[in-house]
Write a protein that holds these residues in place. Structure first.
Motif, PDB file in Angstrom:
ATOM      1  N   PHE A  80      -7.013   3.574  -0.907  1.00  0.00           N
ATOM      2  CA  PHE A  80      -5.711   3.323  -0.319  1.00  0.00           C
ATOM      3  C   PHE A  80      -5.489   4.261   0.866  1.00  0.00           C
ATOM      4  O   PHE A  80      -6.118   5.324   0.939  1.00  0.00           O
ATOM      5  N   PHE A 122      -0.521  -5.300  -0.472  1.00  0.00           N
ATOM      6  CA  PHE A 122      -0.919  -4.087   0.243  1.00  0.00           C
ATOM      7  C   PHE A 122       0.356  -3.444   0.782  1.00  0.00           C
ATOM      8  O   PHE A 122       0.757  -3.679   1.914  1.00  0.00           O
ATOM      9  N   TYR A 128      -7.066   0.207   4.302  1.00  0.00           N
ATOM     10  CA  TYR A 128      -7.668   0.172   2.982  1.00  0.00           C
ATOM     11  C   TYR A 128      -9.162  -0.037   3.200  1.00  0.00           C
ATOM     12  O   TYR A 128      -9.567  -0.762   4.119  1.00  0.00           O
TER      13      TYR A 128
END
Length: 167
Positions: A80, A122, A128
């Motif tokens: 992330f 997301f 990402y």
């Protein structure tokens, strides 16, 4: 006149094929050399995605007849933007019990579109990344297969989860 007809037919076929796949957001592949080393990670940096949408994620695997197994084990890492990492160990079936390859393709090269995650949002802004490596082992063996043969390409695909499937 014949050239015009060929052009029109080609244009129509391409238009039809591209309109059938409007849910695709991202689709890319990386070629694996002759062997996929057990320590080699294949990385994909995802595009910035709309945080108000959800997406279906797929791992694409292309293999040829040099692949010796009926399944594949993969370790995935989703990184992330904030540094958090989610790791999964995945198993996918690659062949029927009779030994016939699953997937699509006309020659000895087969392509498998494998579910990774469904309805993913997301929410964090930034990049990402997805890392994939194989985790194959022979039955009864502790150590992994160090050099995996027969995998030619690994891909990653993102589709919009809100668009209804037409096919």
């Amino acid at each position: 006149m014949i050239k015009l007809r060929v052009f029109l037919i080609t244009f129509i076929v391409i238009s039809i094929l591209s309109s059938c796949n409007n849910k695709q957001i991202f689709d890319t592949y990386q070629t694996v050399d002759d062997i996929w080393d057990k320590d080699e990670k294949i990385n994909f940096t995802l595009p910035i995605l709309d945080s108000t949408q959800t997406y279906n994620l797929f791992i694409n695997v292309r293999n040829n007849n040099a692949y010796k197994y009926s399944n594949i084990f993969l370790i995935s890492e989703m990184r992330f933007p904030n540094g958090k990492v989610v790791t999964d160990t995945l198993e996918y079936v690659m062949a029927t019990p009779e030994g016939e390859w699953l997937g699509s393709g006309f020659s000895d090269l087969k392509e498998n579109k494998l579910w990774y995650k469904e309805n993913v949002g997301f929410k964090e802004k930034g990049n990402y990344t997805i890392s994939l490596q194989h985790a194959m082992r022979k039955n009864g063996k502790v150590n992994g297969v160090s050099s995996l043969e027969g995998i030619t390409d690994i891909g990653f695909r993102i589709e919009n989860a809100q668009i209804l499937k037409k096919d």
